[in-house]
Design a protein around this motif. Structure first.
Motif, PDB file in Angstrom:
ATOM      1  N   ALA A 143       0.832  -1.204   0.000  1.00 42.39           N
ATOM      2  CA  ALA A 143       0.000   0.000   0.000  1.00 42.39           C
ATOM      3  C   ALA A 143       0.862   1.247   0.000  1.00 42.39           C
ATOM      4  N   ASP A 144       0.439   2.245  -0.775  1.00 41.67           N
ATOM      5  CA  ASP A 144       1.134   3.531  -0.812  1.00 41.67           C
ATOM      6  C   ASP A 144       0.201   4.544  -1.475  1.00 41.67           C
ATOM      7  N   ALA A 145      -0.205   5.571  -0.739  1.00 38.55           N
ATOM      8  CA  ALA A 145      -1.119   6.577  -1.286  1.00 38.55           C
ATOM      9  C   ALA A 145      -0.490   7.347  -2.438  1.00 38.55           C
ATOM     10  N   ASN A 146       0.839   7.415  -2.491  1.00 37.54           N
ATOM     11  CA  ASN A 146       1.498   8.161  -3.560  1.00 37.54           C
ATOM     12  C   ASN A 146       1.480   7.432  -4.895  1.00 37.54           C
ATOM     13  N   TRP A 147       1.060   6.165  -4.920  1.00 39.05           N
ATOM     14  CA  TRP A 147       0.956   5.474  -6.199  1.00 39.05           C
ATOM     15  C   TRP A 147      -0.131   6.110  -7.067  1.00 39.05           C
ATOM     16  N   ALA A 148      -1.193   6.590  -6.471  1.00 35.68           N
ATOM     17  CA  ALA A 148      -2.213   7.295  -7.255  1.00 35.68           C
ATOM     18  C   ALA A 148      -1.643   8.595  -7.815  1.00 35.68           C
ATOM     19  N   SER A 149      -0.766   9.212  -7.047  1.00 35.98           N
ATOM     20  CA  SER A 149       0.068  10.354  -7.422  1.00 35.98           C
ATOM     21  C   SER A 149       0.446  11.074  -6.141  1.00 35.98           C
ATOM     22  N   PRO A 150       1.586  11.760  -6.132  1.00 35.66           N
ATOM     23  CA  PRO A 150       1.900  12.608  -4.985  1.00 35.66           C
ATOM     24  C   PRO A 150       0.795  13.641  -4.788  1.00 35.66           C
TER      25      PRO A 150
END
Length: 307
Positions: A91-98
């Motif tokens: 999981a990483d919220a920055n994958w959707a974009s910074p």
């Protein structure tokens, strides 16, 4: 071997891609809390530093080219550190974009498709799944401003955007256009106190009766400690038979023991009066109704809203 058999033989990779301020940190913590139980089921939840470093390194080396299968195998070996697994969850919220890029246009996460597609391509040979949580755009932008992160982008966004045009359907459409064949699960952050156990089971690919640790993670900030203890005791003595029963019980305890400040989400954004917020909220509810009815999305909603 049939296509179904091939899918079953591939390692399942689940990527939770955000969005910001919608519980990604909670997911990472819950994955860590369940790591031992997951490992016994062949599910690995590697440390974030491992997969972020390994994936970023490979993307830089590829420089826009697709990976070959040996590179994908090496990537998963680096992430798993020699462990075998039937499934991997990251999981990483920055994958959707910074965050700054999520707010640099007239819609939310305008580049989500081009951001996520290269990451998904790293797992081309795996049984890839994606998930993402949504949140009322008014609360999302308020959280961005309150966080102090990407301050310049947030201020510019507030100056230039027409709030009434913010639609999560646009964001999801861009993601589906880029990755039409990758299974996608969505839910609303506002619903997580009621659906959190179901969210975690969906991410882990576990059956409905699977026991998980941290099932109250989405409730802890909303309910008084005494109320949470009483809720745990009540559910232990009266196990709910359906999702609807579980949700009714949680709602009853929130009504009695909920923290008023935590349950209230004030919105104080420049130029966003009560009428604008009402419009944004109505559009959000319309989007959720439309997304939950789509056949190409698994939408986790409270049982009272299902169907």
């Amino acid at each position: 071997m049939t296509e179904t058999d091939q899918t079953a033989a591939r390692r399942r990779v689940h990527l939770h891609i955000g969005v910001h301020f919608a519980g990604t940190t909670r997911i990472v913590e819950s994955l860590r809390q369940n790591s031992q139980g997951f490992a016994e089921r062949g599910i690995r939840t590697p440390p974030a530093r491992l997969y972020r470093q390994a994936m970023t390194g490979l993307l830089e080396r590829l420089d826009g080219l697709p990976p070959i299968e040996t590179e994908e195998i090496e990537l998963l070996d680096d992430i798993l550190q020699g462990n075998t697994a039937k499934a991997v969850i990251m999981a990483d919220a920055n994958w959707a974009s910074p965050l700054a890029e999520a707010l640099h246009s007239d819609r939310l996460y305008p580049d989500i498709g081009t951001r996520v597609a290269p990451i998904a391509e790293l797992f081309e040979s795996s049984d890839l799944r994606l998930s993402m949580a949504l949140r009322n755009p008014a609360a999302f932008v308020q959280s961005a401003q309150d966080s102090g992160k990407a301050r310049g982008a947030t201020n510019a966004f507030l100056r230039n955007v027409q709030p009434e045009t913010l639609r999560w359907c646009d964001t999801v459409d861009a993601l589906r256009s880029a990755l039409p064949n990758v299974p996608l699960t969505l839910w609303c952050e506002e619903d997580t106190p009621l659906i959190w156990p179901r969210v975690m089971r969906q991410i882990a690919g576990l059956p409905k009766d699977a026991t998980l640790r941290g099932g109250f993670a989405a409730l802890r900030d909303l309910i008084q400690p005494e109320g949470l203890k009483r809720l745990q005791v009540f559910l232990a003595g009266h196990p709910p038979e359906t999702d609807a029963q579980y949700e009714r019980t949680v709602l009853a305890f929130l009504d009695k023991y909920g923290k008023e400040d935590a349950l209230d989400e004030p919105c104080d954004l420049p130029g966003w009066d009560a009428n604008v917020i009402d419009t944004v909220t109505q559009h959000y509810e319309d989007d959720i109704a439309a997304l939950s009815a789509r056949d190409d999305i698994t939408f986790i909603a409270p049982a009272s809203m299902a169907g």
